[in-house]
Design a protein around this motif. Structure first.
Motif, PDB file in Angstrom:
ATOM      1  N   THR A   4       0.843  -1.196   0.000  1.00 31.35           N
ATOM      2  CA  THR A   4       0.000   0.000   0.000  1.00 31.35           C
ATOM      3  C   THR A   4       0.877   1.245   0.000  1.00 31.35           C
ATOM      4  O   THR A   4       1.680   1.450   0.909  1.00 31.35           O
ATOM      5  CB  THR A   4      -0.932   0.014   1.224  1.00 31.35           C
ATOM      6  OG1 THR A   4      -1.840  -1.083   1.130  1.00 31.35           O
ATOM      7  CG2 THR A   4      -1.720   1.324   1.292  1.00 31.35           C
ATOM      8  N   ILE A   5       0.730   2.056  -1.050  1.00 33.58           N
ATOM      9  CA  ILE A   5       1.397   3.358  -1.098  1.00 33.58           C
ATOM     10  C   ILE A   5       0.338   4.415  -0.858  1.00 33.58           C
ATOM     11  O   ILE A   5      -0.647   4.511  -1.603  1.00 33.58           O
ATOM     12  CB  ILE A   5       2.157   3.596  -2.418  1.00 33.58           C
ATOM     13  CG1 ILE A   5       2.765   5.020  -2.415  1.00 33.58           C
ATOM     14  CG2 ILE A   5       1.300   3.331  -3.653  1.00 33.58           C
ATOM     15  CD1 ILE A   5       3.793   5.255  -3.516  1.00 33.58           C
ATOM     16  N   THR A   6       0.523   5.173   0.196  1.00 33.61           N
ATOM     17  CA  THR A   6      -0.428   6.202   0.591  1.00 33.61           C
ATOM     18  C   THR A   6       0.110   7.556   0.166  1.00 33.61           C
ATOM     19  O   THR A   6       1.248   7.903   0.508  1.00 33.61           O
ATOM     20  CB  THR A   6      -0.669   6.144   2.106  1.00 33.61           C
ATOM     21  OG1 THR A   6      -1.249   4.878   2.433  1.00 33.61           O
ATOM     22  CG2 THR A   6      -1.597   7.261   2.553  1.00 33.61           C
ATOM     23  N   ILE A   7      -0.700   8.294  -0.556  1.00 35.50           N
ATOM     24  CA  ILE A   7      -0.252   9.542  -1.170  1.00 35.50           C
ATOM     25  C   ILE A   7      -1.040  10.708  -0.588  1.00 35.50           C
ATOM     26  O   ILE A   7      -2.256  10.825  -0.800  1.00 35.50           O
ATOM     27  CB  ILE A   7      -0.413   9.475  -2.700  1.00 35.50           C
ATOM     28  CG1 ILE A   7       0.410   8.298  -3.250  1.00 35.50           C
ATOM     29  CG2 ILE A   7      -0.003  10.793  -3.354  1.00 35.50           C
ATOM     30  CD1 ILE A   7      -0.016   7.827  -4.609  1.00 35.50           C
ATOM     31  N   VAL A   8      -0.354  11.545   0.155  1.00 38.92           N
ATOM     32  CA  VAL A   8      -0.984  12.725   0.746  1.00 38.92           C
ATOM     33  C   VAL A   8      -1.139  13.795  -0.339  1.00 38.92           C
ATOM     34  O   VAL A   8      -0.283  13.940  -1.201  1.00 38.92           O
ATOM     35  CB  VAL A   8      -0.123  13.253   1.911  1.00 38.92           C
ATOM     36  CG1 VAL A   8      -0.704  14.546   2.484  1.00 38.92           C
ATOM     37  CG2 VAL A   8       0.016  12.185   2.994  1.00 38.92           C
ATOM     38  N   GLY A   9      -2.242  14.538  -0.273  1.00 35.77           N
ATOM     39  CA  GLY A   9      -2.470  15.580  -1.276  1.00 35.77           C
ATOM     40  C   GLY A   9      -2.635  14.995  -2.666  1.00 35.77           C
ATOM     41  O   GLY A   9      -2.105  15.525  -3.645  1.00 35.77           O
ATOM     42  N   ALA A  10      -3.386  13.921  -2.757  1.00 31.43           N
ATOM     43  CA  ALA A  10      -3.458  13.158  -4.005  1.00 31.43           C
ATOM     44  C   ALA A  10      -4.119  13.910  -5.146  1.00 31.43           C
ATOM     45  O   ALA A  10      -3.941  13.546  -6.313  1.00 31.43           O
ATOM     46  CB  ALA A  10      -4.184  11.842  -3.770  1.00 31.43           C
ATOM     47  N   THR A  11      -4.878  14.946  -4.846  1.00 36.05           N
ATOM     48  CA  THR A  11      -5.512  15.724  -5.912  1.00 36.05           C
ATOM     49  C   THR A  11      -4.688  16.956  -6.291  1.00 36.05           C
ATOM     50  O   THR A  11      -5.070  17.711  -7.174  1.00 36.05           O
ATOM     51  CB  THR A  11      -6.927  16.177  -5.498  1.00 36.05           C
ATOM     52  OG1 THR A  11      -6.841  16.990  -4.319  1.00 36.05           O
ATOM     53  CG2 THR A  11      -7.819  14.981  -5.212  1.00 36.05           C
ATOM     54  N   GLY A  12      -3.535  17.156  -5.630  1.00 38.30           N
ATOM     55  CA  GLY A  12      -2.670  18.286  -5.948  1.00 38.30           C
ATOM     56  C   GLY A  12      -1.694  17.952  -7.052  1.00 38.30           C
ATOM     57  O   GLY A  12      -1.667  16.835  -7.589  1.00 38.30           O
ATOM     58  N   ALA A  13      -0.855  18.918  -7.400  1.00 37.75           N
ATOM     59  CA  ALA A  13       0.063  18.772  -8.535  1.00 37.75           C
ATOM     60  C   ALA A  13       1.025  17.605  -8.342  1.00 37.75           C
ATOM     61  O   ALA A  13       1.190  16.763  -9.232  1.00 37.75           O
ATOM     62  CB  ALA A  13       0.833  20.071  -8.748  1.00 37.75           C
ATOM     63  N   GLN A  14       1.688  17.548  -7.180  1.00 29.65           N
ATOM     64  CA  GLN A  14       2.604  16.442  -6.930  1.00 29.65           C
ATOM     65  C   GLN A  14       1.842  15.133  -6.764  1.00 29.65           C
ATOM     66  O   GLN A  14       2.210  14.096  -7.331  1.00 29.65           O
ATOM     67  CB  GLN A  14       3.446  16.713  -5.683  1.00 29.65           C
ATOM     68  CG  GLN A  14       4.462  17.820  -5.840  1.00 29.65           C
ATOM     69  CD  GLN A  14       5.379  17.942  -4.627  1.00 29.65           C
ATOM     70  OE1 GLN A  14       5.678  16.972  -3.943  1.00 29.65           O
ATOM     71  NE2 GLN A  14       5.823  19.162  -4.357  1.00 29.65           N
ATOM     72  N   GLY A  15       0.800  15.176  -5.967  1.00 31.49           N
ATOM     73  CA  GLY A  15       0.051  13.959  -5.669  1.00 31.49           C
ATOM     74  C   GLY A  15      -0.495  13.274  -6.903  1.00 31.49           C
ATOM     75  O   GLY A  15      -0.424  12.037  -7.027  1.00 31.49           O
ATOM     76  N   LYS A  16      -1.039  14.048  -7.818  1.00 30.81           N
ATOM     77  CA  LYS A  16      -1.576  13.449  -9.049  1.00 30.81           C
ATOM     78  C   LYS A  16      -0.502  12.714  -9.827  1.00 30.81           C
ATOM     79  O   LYS A  16      -0.754  11.649 -10.405  1.00 30.81           O
ATOM     80  CB  LYS A  16      -2.217  14.538  -9.925  1.00 30.81           C
ATOM     81  CG  LYS A  16      -3.539  15.053  -9.405  1.00 30.81           C
ATOM     82  CD  LYS A  16      -4.242  15.960 -10.390  1.00 30.81           C
ATOM     83  CE  LYS A  16      -3.530  17.282 -10.560  1.00 30.81           C
ATOM     84  NZ  LYS A  16      -4.303  18.246 -11.391  1.00 30.81           N
ATOM     85  N   GLY A  17       0.702  13.283  -9.842  1.00 27.26           N
ATOM     86  CA  GLY A  17       1.795  12.633 -10.555  1.00 27.26           C
ATOM     87  C   GLY A  17       2.217  11.326  -9.910  1.00 27.26           C
ATOM     88  O   GLY A  17       2.538  10.357 -10.592  1.00 27.26           O
ATOM     89  N   VAL A  18       2.218  11.291  -8.573  1.00 25.00           N
ATOM     90  CA  VAL A  18       2.596  10.071  -7.866  1.00 25.00           C
ATOM     91  C   VAL A  18       1.521   8.999  -8.055  1.00 25.00           C
ATOM     92  O   VAL A  18       1.824   7.831  -8.296  1.00 25.00           O
ATOM     93  CB  VAL A  18       2.841  10.361  -6.374  1.00 25.00           C
ATOM     94  CG1 VAL A  18       3.258   9.088  -5.645  1.00 25.00           C
ATOM     95  CG2 VAL A  18       3.915  11.428  -6.208  1.00 25.00           C
ATOM     96  N   VAL A  19       0.262   9.399  -7.950  1.00 25.26           N
ATOM     97  CA  VAL A  19      -0.829   8.450  -8.188  1.00 25.26           C
ATOM     98  C   VAL A  19      -0.685   7.817  -9.563  1.00 25.26           C
ATOM     99  O   VAL A  19      -0.779   6.592  -9.727  1.00 25.26           O
ATOM    100  CB  VAL A  19      -2.199   9.150  -8.058  1.00 25.26           C
ATOM    101  CG1 VAL A  19      -3.313   8.252  -8.594  1.00 25.26           C
ATOM    102  CG2 VAL A  19      -2.483   9.523  -6.609  1.00 25.26           C
TER     103      VAL A  19
END
Length: 319
Positions: A4-19
């Motif tokens: 499980t990779i948990t991504i904080v701020g998933a709807t932000g600029a960085q978060g979207k890229g990590v998702v």
């Protein structure tokens, strides 16, 4: 079993890229953290297959719940949200530091955690021997110090992840090129010289995921307080402007003004961003160095390839 990779701020600029980097990989289960899962952005993530979970960086209990069972956490704060809300760099740093500590404490109390990737920035104050305090750097640096000094177990799992200049920074008023009809060109006003070097990630939502994926896949290299520089290329400020103009099929001119004039045009914001640019102008390549002398891992060290160019990113940038 998928991690499980948990991504904080998933709807932000960085978060979207990590998702985007992990969503369709069966080796990982993507947990997207957002304050409002019922927002359009939250619903879109769920439709793509992410587990969307509500949490608030100001609510430690919500973070602890959201982090349960996580093997990898990508953590990010947004200095500019409280900066805009309070119109105060001091208050914004105060808010950001507490949010970063909340994140670190919640991560440290997650027994399944293997890797904590903390999105931060270089220590401008230390690099410049106290000359430049860049608020959106400094808040993160205080969180860095908390992890290093107060959370030794978490530090062993931590990557300090430096994300460089966004191509979309041209949307900020103090960086935006402005059309001057009588000159038939765009003009960019700057309190720094055109030869100021700038490291860039380009389109962060496209490129950042490749760096995070490389860090996750090489934990022996990137944990234990290692620093990763998420940057695709380096240009001077003048080169960057001309690249933007060429990508848009137009003309642009770089116009340097005094620091005082720059701050008079954009009070508060220019103090924050202008200080960063003056730091980069004076300290140049040292701006992205570890003042303690540690190695900074680059795309070459991590074997990151297939990145979108800054030129390509500029073709799609609307101001």
């Amino acid at each position: 079993m998928a991690k499980t990779i948990t991504i904080v701020g998933a709807t932000g600029a960085q978060g979207k890229g990590v998702v985007r980097a992990f969503l369709n990989n069966p080796a990982y289960h993507v947990r997207a953290i957002t304050r409002n899962p019922s927002s359009e952005a939250g619903k879109a993530l769920a439709a793509q297959g992410a587990e969307v979970v509500a949490a608030d960086l100001n609510d430690p209990a919500s973070l602890q719940t959201a982090f349960e069972g996580s093997h990898i956490i990508y953590a990010v704060t947004n200095f500019f949200e409280p900066f805009t809300a309070h119109q105060s760099a001091t208050k914004a740093m105060e808010v950001e530091v507490q949010q970063g500590i909340n994140l670190a404490q919640a991560a440290a109390s997650t027994p399944t955690l293997e890797h904590y990737i903390w999105s931060t920035l270089p220590n401008a104050l230390a690099i410049s021997s106290g000359k430049y305090l860049v608020p959106h750097f400094e808040g993160k640096n205080r969180i860095d110090a908390y992890i290093r000094d107060k959370q030794p177990d978490l530090l062993r799992k931590t990557t300090f992840f430096w994300v460089t200049w966004y191509h979309a920074n041209y949307q900020f008023p103090m960086f935006r090129p402005y059309w001057i009809g009588t000159a038939e060109k765009y003009i960019q006003l700057a309190n720094y010289a055109p030869d100021t070097p700038i490291q860039t990630i380009g389109d962060v939502s496209v490129n950042v995921g490749s760096f995070v994926k490389a860090a996750v896949e090489q934990p022996d290299k990137t944990r234990n307080g290692a620093i990763v520089l998420a940057g695709c290329a380096g240009y001077t400020a003048g080169e960057m402007l001309q690249m933007w103009a060429a990508a848009r099929g137009t003309k642009a001119q770089f116009v340097q003004v005094s620091g005082q004039a720059f701050r008079e045009v954009w009070p508060l914001w220019a103090e924050e961003m202008g200080g960063m640019m003056e730091f980069w102008e004076e300290f140049r390549e040292r701006s992205w160095s570890d003042p303690s002398g540690g190695k900074v891992l680059t795309k070459a060290d991590l074997g990151v390839q297939g990145l979108q160019s800054l030129e390509e990113a500029y073709k799609g940038l609307e101001l």
